[in-house]
Design a protein around this motif. Structure first.
Motif, PDB file in Angstrom:
ATOM      1  N   ARG A 245       0.835  -1.202   0.000  1.00  0.00           N
ATOM      2  CA  ARG A 245       0.000   0.000   0.000  1.00  0.00           C
ATOM      3  C   ARG A 245       0.870   1.253   0.000  1.00  0.00           C
ATOM      4  O   ARG A 245       1.962   1.253   0.540  1.00  0.00           O
ATOM      5  CB  ARG A 245      -0.900  -0.001   1.239  1.00  0.00           C
ATOM      6  CG  ARG A 245      -1.883   1.158   1.250  1.00  0.00           C
ATOM      7  CD  ARG A 245      -2.920   0.999   2.349  1.00  0.00           C
ATOM      8  NE  ARG A 245      -3.703   2.213   2.428  1.00  0.00           N
ATOM      9  CZ  ARG A 245      -3.685   3.056   3.443  1.00  0.00           C
ATOM     10  NH1 ARG A 245      -2.929   2.816   4.496  1.00  0.00           N
ATOM     11  NH2 ARG A 245      -4.419   4.136   3.428  1.00  0.00           N
ATOM     12  N   HIS A 246       0.401   2.291  -0.616  1.00  0.00           N
ATOM     13  CA  HIS A 246       1.083   3.568  -0.849  1.00  0.00           C
ATOM     14  C   HIS A 246       2.019   3.473  -2.052  1.00  0.00           C
ATOM     15  O   HIS A 246       2.080   4.400  -2.839  1.00  0.00           O
ATOM     16  CB  HIS A 246       1.843   4.071   0.383  1.00  0.00           C
ATOM     17  CG  HIS A 246       0.971   4.317   1.562  1.00  0.00           C
ATOM     18  ND1 HIS A 246      -0.007   5.275   1.576  1.00  0.00           N
ATOM     19  CD2 HIS A 246       0.924   3.702   2.775  1.00  0.00           C
ATOM     20  CE1 HIS A 246      -0.627   5.265   2.742  1.00  0.00           C
ATOM     21  NE2 HIS A 246      -0.084   4.306   3.482  1.00  0.00           N
ATOM     22  N   MET A 247       2.738   2.369  -2.207  1.00  0.00           N
ATOM     23  CA  MET A 247       3.577   2.223  -3.399  1.00  0.00           C
ATOM     24  C   MET A 247       2.727   1.956  -4.631  1.00  0.00           C
ATOM     25  O   MET A 247       3.052   2.417  -5.728  1.00  0.00           O
ATOM     26  CB  MET A 247       4.596   1.091  -3.211  1.00  0.00           C
ATOM     27  CG  MET A 247       5.657   1.349  -2.171  1.00  0.00           C
ATOM     28  SD  MET A 247       6.644   2.839  -2.478  1.00  0.00           S
ATOM     29  CE  MET A 247       5.983   3.945  -1.218  1.00  0.00           C
ATOM     30  N   ILE A 248       1.643   1.210  -4.474  1.00  0.00           N
ATOM     31  CA  ILE A 248       0.859   0.808  -5.652  1.00  0.00           C
ATOM     32  C   ILE A 248      -0.484   1.529  -5.741  1.00  0.00           C
ATOM     33  O   ILE A 248      -1.311   1.193  -6.583  1.00  0.00           O
ATOM     34  CB  ILE A 248       0.626  -0.718  -5.664  1.00  0.00           C
ATOM     35  CG1 ILE A 248      -0.211  -1.134  -4.454  1.00  0.00           C
ATOM     36  CG2 ILE A 248       1.947  -1.468  -5.713  1.00  0.00           C
ATOM     37  CD1 ILE A 248      -0.836  -2.492  -4.623  1.00  0.00           C
ATOM     38  N   ASP A 249      -0.688   2.545  -4.916  1.00  0.00           N
ATOM     39  CA  ASP A 249      -1.985   3.243  -4.916  1.00  0.00           C
ATOM     40  C   ASP A 249      -2.336   3.793  -6.293  1.00  0.00           C
ATOM     41  O   ASP A 249      -3.493   3.722  -6.739  1.00  0.00           O
ATOM     42  CB  ASP A 249      -1.979   4.381  -3.891  1.00  0.00           C
ATOM     43  CG  ASP A 249      -2.078   3.864  -2.462  1.00  0.00           C
ATOM     44  OD1 ASP A 249      -2.231   2.640  -2.288  1.00  0.00           O
ATOM     45  OD2 ASP A 249      -1.985   4.674  -1.518  1.00  0.00           O
ATOM     46  N   ARG A 250      -1.355   4.354  -6.965  1.00  0.00           N
ATOM     47  CA  ARG A 250      -1.628   4.929  -8.290  1.00  0.00           C
ATOM     48  C   ARG A 250      -2.043   3.841  -9.281  1.00  0.00           C
ATOM     49  O   ARG A 250      -2.947   4.046 -10.096  1.00  0.00           O
ATOM     50  CB  ARG A 250      -0.391   5.657  -8.802  1.00  0.00           C
ATOM     51  CG  ARG A 250      -0.619   6.430 -10.085  1.00  0.00           C
ATOM     52  CD  ARG A 250       0.672   7.030 -10.595  1.00  0.00           C
ATOM     53  NE  ARG A 250       0.452   7.904 -11.719  1.00  0.00           N
ATOM     54  CZ  ARG A 250       1.405   8.356 -12.505  1.00  0.00           C
ATOM     55  NH1 ARG A 250       2.664   7.997 -12.286  1.00  0.00           N
ATOM     56  NH2 ARG A 250       1.147   9.163 -13.496  1.00  0.00           N
ATOM     57  N   CYS A 251      -1.395   2.685  -9.214  1.00  0.00           N
ATOM     58  CA  CYS A 251      -1.762   1.564 -10.097  1.00  0.00           C
ATOM     59  C   CYS A 251      -3.199   1.115  -9.847  1.00  0.00           C
ATOM     60  O   CYS A 251      -3.915   0.744 -10.791  1.00  0.00           O
ATOM     61  CB  CYS A 251      -0.808   0.386  -9.879  1.00  0.00           C
ATOM     62  SG  CYS A 251       0.911   0.735 -10.267  1.00  0.00           S
ATOM     63  N   LEU A 252      -3.613   1.139  -8.585  1.00  0.00           N
ATOM     64  CA  LEU A 252      -4.997   0.762  -8.268  1.00  0.00           C
ATOM     65  C   LEU A 252      -5.979   1.824  -8.749  1.00  0.00           C
ATOM     66  O   LEU A 252      -7.037   1.497  -9.308  1.00  0.00           O
ATOM     67  CB  LEU A 252      -5.144   0.555  -6.757  1.00  0.00           C
ATOM     68  CG  LEU A 252      -4.342  -0.604  -6.136  1.00  0.00           C
ATOM     69  CD1 LEU A 252      -4.507  -0.607  -4.625  1.00  0.00           C
ATOM     70  CD2 LEU A 252      -4.774  -1.942  -6.714  1.00  0.00           C
ATOM     71  N   ARG A 253      -5.630   3.095  -8.543  1.00  0.00           N
ATOM     72  CA  ARG A 253      -6.528   4.172  -8.984  1.00  0.00           C
ATOM     73  C   ARG A 253      -6.744   4.141 -10.485  1.00  0.00           C
ATOM     74  O   ARG A 253      -7.860   4.397 -10.975  1.00  0.00           O
ATOM     75  CB  ARG A 253      -5.949   5.541  -8.576  1.00  0.00           C
ATOM     76  CG  ARG A 253      -6.143   5.901  -7.124  1.00  0.00           C
ATOM     77  CD  ARG A 253      -5.908   7.388  -6.898  1.00  0.00           C
ATOM     78  NE  ARG A 253      -4.629   7.836  -7.416  1.00  0.00           N
ATOM     79  CZ  ARG A 253      -3.501   7.854  -6.723  1.00  0.00           C
ATOM     80  NH1 ARG A 253      -3.496   7.425  -5.464  1.00  0.00           N
ATOM     81  NH2 ARG A 253      -2.380   8.296  -7.255  1.00  0.00           N
ATOM     82  N   GLU A 254      -5.692   3.852 -11.233  1.00  0.00           N
ATOM     83  CA  GLU A 254      -5.778   3.848 -12.690  1.00  0.00           C
ATOM     84  C   GLU A 254      -6.207   2.496 -13.260  1.00  0.00           C
ATOM     85  O   GLU A 254      -6.207   2.304 -14.474  1.00  0.00           O
ATOM     86  CB  GLU A 254      -4.423   4.268 -13.275  1.00  0.00           C
ATOM     87  CG  GLU A 254      -4.040   5.693 -12.886  1.00  0.00           C
ATOM     88  CD  GLU A 254      -2.679   6.109 -13.433  1.00  0.00           C
ATOM     89  OE1 GLU A 254      -2.035   5.290 -14.125  1.00  0.00           O
ATOM     90  OE2 GLU A 254      -2.260   7.257 -13.166  1.00  0.00           O
ATOM     91  N   ARG A 255      -6.555   1.574 -12.379  1.00  0.00           N
ATOM     92  CA  ARG A 255      -7.052   0.245 -12.772  1.00  0.00           C
ATOM     93  C   ARG A 255      -6.037  -0.534 -13.600  1.00  0.00           C
ATOM     94  O   ARG A 255      -6.395  -1.394 -14.399  1.00  0.00           O
ATOM     95  CB  ARG A 255      -8.370   0.356 -13.529  1.00  0.00           C
ATOM     96  CG  ARG A 255      -9.514   0.934 -12.726  1.00  0.00           C
ATOM     97  CD  ARG A 255     -10.092  -0.058 -11.768  1.00  0.00           C
ATOM     98  NE  ARG A 255     -10.701  -1.210 -12.437  1.00  0.00           N
ATOM     99  CZ  ARG A 255     -11.175  -2.279 -11.811  1.00  0.00           C
ATOM    100  NH1 ARG A 255     -11.076  -2.361 -10.497  1.00  0.00           N
ATOM    101  NH2 ARG A 255     -11.712  -3.274 -12.485  1.00  0.00           N
ATOM    102  N   LEU A 256      -4.764  -0.247 -13.391  1.00  0.00           N
ATOM    103  CA  LEU A 256      -3.726  -1.083 -13.985  1.00  0.00           C
ATOM    104  C   LEU A 256      -3.612  -2.389 -13.215  1.00  0.00           C
ATOM    105  O   LEU A 256      -3.227  -3.425 -13.767  1.00  0.00           O
ATOM    106  CB  LEU A 256      -2.381  -0.354 -13.971  1.00  0.00           C
ATOM    107  CG  LEU A 256      -2.326   0.963 -14.738  1.00  0.00           C
ATOM    108  CD1 LEU A 256      -1.015   1.690 -14.474  1.00  0.00           C
ATOM    109  CD2 LEU A 256      -2.498   0.703 -16.230  1.00  0.00           C
ATOM    110  N   LEU A 257      -3.947  -2.323 -11.930  1.00  0.00           N
ATOM    111  CA  LEU A 257      -3.980  -3.483 -11.056  1.00  0.00           C
ATOM    112  C   LEU A 257      -5.238  -3.419 -10.197  1.00  0.00           C
ATOM    113  O   LEU A 257      -5.783  -2.334  -9.953  1.00  0.00           O
ATOM    114  CB  LEU A 257      -2.752  -3.504 -10.133  1.00  0.00           C
ATOM    115  CG  LEU A 257      -1.383  -3.712 -10.773  1.00  0.00           C
ATOM    116  CD1 LEU A 257      -0.282  -3.427  -9.756  1.00  0.00           C
ATOM    117  CD2 LEU A 257      -1.234  -5.122 -11.332  1.00  0.00           C
TER     118      LEU A 257
END
Length: 300
Positions: A245-257
Motif C-alpha cells: 500500500r502507498h507504493m501501488i496506490d496509483r496503479c490501483l486508482r488507474e485500474r492497472l492493477l
C-alpha cells in the motif's frame, strides 16, 4: 602520507576559544562545555606540546611566548579549515540534493510526485540514486533517502517513519475476471515472487502463513530480482504479485492493477525517510525531508 604530530582537534578548538576570550569560563559558554572540560582540553594540549600555553592568573588567562606564537598559527589554520569546509558545503550546494531510494520507490512513488516538488523548488538540483540495498550505501553518498525498513535504519542514519506497511495480493483486472480469492486459493495461482536476496521484504510464504495458509507451496512461480518488474508482469496478466500500500496506490486508482484478495498482512515495517546523522544538513535536504513528511501526512 601520515600527518604527524597532530594534536586532537577538540583541544585546538578549546585553546583557540580560551585564547580569544581570555577565559576558560567564556570559552566553555561558547562551546557549550563545562569550564573544567575546557581546562582539561587545554592541559591535554600543553602536555602534548610539552609547553605551557597560558599563565593562569586569578581573573584572567595570559598567553606565554610559546602560546602566543602557537595561537596565531592555530587560529589561522582553524579559520582556513572552516572556510574550506564552508566552500565544499556551498559547492555541494544548498541547492544540490542526492536522493537515494529503492527501484520500487523510485518508479512507483517518487517519480510521479517529483514534478510537484521541482515546480515548488526550481533552484534545487536533484540527483536520484537508485539502490535496492540501503545497507550497501555509505552515508556520504546521499543526502536523503526513502526506504522500506523492518527494524529501523542502519547505524549512522537518522530516520522518520512515513508510512505503515500493509501488503495484499494484486493482479491485472482481467486475470481473475473480477473475482477475489481466499488466501488458500492463491497458492494455486502463478505467484510473482521477489528473489530470495530481497528478504527485507515480505515473501509469499510469509504472507500466506500470516493468513492461515501453512506450508503453502505454489506450483507455479515467476521470479524476478526487482519489484517494478514483478508489478509490470502482473499488469500483463502473468500472475499475482504482493502489493505494498502507498507504493501501488496509483496503479490501483488507474485500474492497472486490482486486489486479488481482501486479505492483507504486515510485519510491522514501514517506509522511512533516512538521512546521515552526523552531517550538517543543507537547505535542499531539509526542504526534501519536510516535503516527504507533508506527502505522507496528506496521504494517510
Amino acid at each position: 602520507m601520515r600527518i604527524s604530530p597532530l594534536p586532537p582537534l577538540p583541544c585546538l578548538v578549546a585553546f583557540e576559544s580560551a585564547m580569544r576570550h581570555g577565559s576558560f569560563t567564556r570559552a566553555a559558554s561558547e562551546l557549550h562545555l563545562t569550564q573544567s572540560a575546557i581546562s582539561r582540553q587545554v592541559a591535554q594540549l600543553e602536555h602534548f606540546l610539552g609547553k605551557k600555553l597560558f599563565i593562569r592568573e586569578p581573573r584572567a588567562l595570559r598567553l606565554t611566548v610559546s602560546g602566543q606564537a602557537y595561537a596565531e598559527e592555530v587560529q589561522r589554520l582553524l579559520a582556513a579549515c572552516a572556510e574550506a569546509t564552508e566552500d565544499v558545503m556551498k559547492r555541494k550546494g544548498h541547492g544540490e540534493l542526492t536522493v537515494a531510494c529503492s527501484s520500487g520507490v523510485a518508479v512507483l512513488w517518487l517519480t510521479p510526485r517529483l514534478p510537484a516538488f521541482r515546480a515548488a523548488h526550481p533552484d534545487v538540483h536533484l540527483r536520484l540514486l537508485v539502490n535496492d540495498s540501503l545497507a550497501s550505501l555509505a552515508p556520504a553518498e546521499f543526502d536523503v533517502g526513502m526506504y522500506y525498513l523492518r527494524e529501523g535504519p542502519p547505524p549512522g542514519l537518522a530516520s522518520r517513519r512515513l508510512y505503515d506497511e500493509e501488503v495484499f495480493p494484486v493482479c491485472a483486472p482481467h486475470y481473475l475476471g473480477g473475482r477475489q480469492l481466499a488466501p488458500a486459493e492463491l497458492a494455486g495461482e502463478t505467484l510473482l515472487t521477489l528473489e530470495d536476496g530481497q528478504r527485507q521484504w515480505m515473501s509469499w510464504q510469509t504472507w500466506l502463513a500470516r493468513n492461515g495458509v501453512a506450508d503453502a507451496r505454489a506450483p507455479r512461480k515467476l521470479v524476478a530480482n526487482q519489484y517494478p518488474i514483478l508489478l509490470q508482469l502482473a499488469m500483463e496478466g502473468q500472475g499475482i504479485a504482493l502489493g505494498w500500500r502507498h507504493m501501488i496506490d496509483r496503479c490501483l486508482r488507474e485500474r492497472l492493477l486490482v486486489r486479488a484478495s481482501e486479505a492483507s498482512a504486515t510485519l510491522g515495517g514501514g517506509y522511512y525517510a533516512v538521512w546521515p546523522q552526523a552531517r550538517a544538513e543543507g537547505a535542499a535536504a531539509r526542504l526534501f525531508r519536510n516535503w516527504l513528511a507533508q506527502q505522507s501526512t496528506a496521504e494517510q
